[in-house]
Design an enzyme around this catalytic site. Structure first.
Site, PDB file in Angstrom:
ATOM      1  N   THR A 245       0.851  -1.180   0.000  1.00 40.90           N
ATOM      2  CA  THR A 245       0.000   0.000   0.000  1.00 40.90           C
ATOM      3  C   THR A 245       0.892   1.237   0.000  1.00 40.90           C
ATOM      4  OG1 THR A 245      -1.902   1.043   1.052  1.00 40.90           O
ATOM      5  CG2 THR A 245      -0.383  -0.076   2.526  1.00 40.90           C
TER       6      THR A 245
ATOM      7  N   LYS B 114       3.641   1.130  -4.216  1.00 40.02           N
ATOM      8  CA  LYS B 114       3.164   0.371  -5.383  1.00 40.02           C
ATOM      9  C   LYS B 114       4.007   0.567  -6.634  1.00 40.02           C
ATOM     10  CE  LYS B 114      -1.513   0.233  -3.598  1.00 40.02           C
ATOM     11  NZ  LYS B 114      -2.916   0.581  -3.749  1.00 40.02           N
TER      12      LYS B 114
ATOM     13  N   ASP C 140      -5.954  -4.123  -7.462  1.00 35.11           N
ATOM     14  CA  ASP C 140      -6.810  -2.931  -7.350  1.00 35.11           C
ATOM     15  C   ASP C 140      -7.707  -2.796  -8.589  1.00 35.11           C
ATOM     16  OD1 ASP C 140      -5.876  -2.056  -4.883  1.00 35.11           O
ATOM     17  OD2 ASP C 140      -4.317  -0.781  -5.753  1.00 35.11           O
TER      18      ASP C 140
ATOM     19  N   ALA D  98      -5.417  10.437  -9.658  1.00 32.34           N
ATOM     20  CA  ALA D  98      -5.118   9.485 -10.740  1.00 32.34           C
ATOM     21  C   ALA D  98      -3.626   9.309 -10.973  1.00 32.34           C
ATOM     22  CB  ALA D  98      -5.805   9.932 -12.027  1.00 32.34           C
TER      23      ALA D  98
ATOM     24  N   TYR E 109     -10.680   4.297   3.933  1.00 33.70           N
ATOM     25  CA  TYR E 109     -11.628   3.666   4.875  1.00 33.70           C
ATOM     26  C   TYR E 109     -11.268   3.933   6.330  1.00 33.70           C
ATOM     27  CZ  TYR E 109      -8.182  -0.159   4.839  1.00 33.70           C
ATOM     28  OH  TYR E 109      -7.035  -0.905   4.916  1.00 33.70           O
TER      29      TYR E 109
END
Ligand code: NAP
Length: 308
Positions: A86, A90, A127, A153, A251
């Protein structure tokens, strides 16, 4: 012992017998990040491992960027089966693995590491398929039918989401990112893809968003904004409208500022838990070459999934 008994660091890897090596079942999977303490991946994968009778445990591993590459051979030597990566690893993972799956190469980011029995470290990206599944399961919509705005993005999750949206041929793809050079690079990488979505790169400004948002169906927050109190708004909350679908990758907190604002505006909004579930399902299936026990994984996240 740290407060979190399954949170380890780079120095723990060097004296594993006294640290993670004491765990039972043995630590064989990990989520690697900086920060990583917030990650709920263990809460999802450990019930899955138990449900399948697999003698292994999934832990959190806090590695700084300068520690990431050196840790991989250590994890292999310690018998790890795989890892998730994470923030912010990446892109580094893409360079660090022995082999990159073609779909992850297209996305330009690796979030799943697989220590194969033949010694090869394979990098994949869950993902991208996880996002498609999330939109289908949560909103009952197909990405190809939607006009989609992706703030962030230029990041790892954002590149994956942008790529999969373009490949699915979404009706319109609008990308934006704080650091413009990164999103321009992602946009260039989409140019040759088969989907043929009309793709625009917006400057990271309220004016540009105000112009675009009325025609957007789905907003996918791929920035880490919302994780820390006082973070700026991902998009100005006053621009949110009832017709928007909002998918926040964040989250923690469970009720993110973006999700709360979208619901206040009458929009449908989900936090990053469903995405966590579905990308985790793909990763599990790649590690173990068997169907993932989705019910057990959902059960591990229960309450979190149901409460927000
Ligand atoms: P990453 O590669 O490090 O990308 C971070 C992104 O956030 C970049 O676009 C970055 O912009 C942007 N950003 C960070 N701070 C910002 C700020 N103050 N203002 C504006 N933009 C900012 O991380 P990632 O792996 O893509 O993850 C991004 C977020 O998605 C994290 O919160 C992660 O936990 C979440 N995520 C959740 C799931 C899930 O399963 N729910 C899956 C993947 C990711 P710059 O390029 O300008 O730095």
């Amino acid at each position: 012992m740290p407060a979190d008994p399954i949170l380890f660091t780079a120095s723990d890897l060097d004296r594993w017998e006294e640290t993670g090596g004491r765990l039972s079942p043995p630590a064989r999977l990990a989520v690697i990040g900086d920060p990583v303490a917030h990650s709920l991946s263990p809460e999802m994968h450990n019930p899955a491992l138990r449900a399948c009778g697999i003698d292994a445990q999934y832990v959190r591993l806090h590695l700084r960027p300068d520690e990431f590459c050196a840790a991989l051979p250590k994890l292999k030597a310690l018998g790890f089966i795989g890892c998730n990566c994470t923030i912010p690893h990446k892109f580094m993972a893409l360079e660090a693995v022995d082999e990159v799956h073609p779909a992850a190469r297209r996305v330009g980011a690796v979030n799943t590491l697989i220590f194969r029995p033949d010694g090869v470290l394979l990098g994949r990206n869950s993902d991208a398929p996880g996002f498609l599944r999330t939109v289908r399961e949560e909103f009952g919509r197909e990405v190809k039918d939607l006009r989609i705005l992706v703030p962030g993005a230029g990041g790892g999750a954002g590149a994956a989401v942008a790529t999969v949206c373009a490949m699915e041929g979404c009706r319109e793809l609008i990308l934006t990112n704080r650091t413009n050079a990164k999103v321009e690079q992602v946009a260039r990488s989409l140019a040759g893809l088969p989907g043929g979505s009309v793709t625009t790169v917006l400057p990271w400004t309220d004016e540009a968003l105000a112009d675009a948002l009325p025609r957007v169906d789905l907003i996918v927050n791929c920035t880490s904004l919302g994780m820390n109190p006082g973070d700026p708004e991902v998009v100005p909350h006053r621009l949110l409208q009832p017709h928007h679908l909002v998918c926040d990758m964040v989250y923690k907190p469970l009720l993110t500022p973006l999700v709360a604002a979208a619901r206040n505006a009458g929009a449908r909004a989900i936090n990053g838990i469903p995405m966590l579930l579905w990308q985790g399902v793909y990763a599990f299936e790649w590690w173990f070459d068997r169907p993932a026990p989705v019910a057990a994984m959902r059960g591990g996240l229960a309450g979190l999934l149901g409460s927000v």
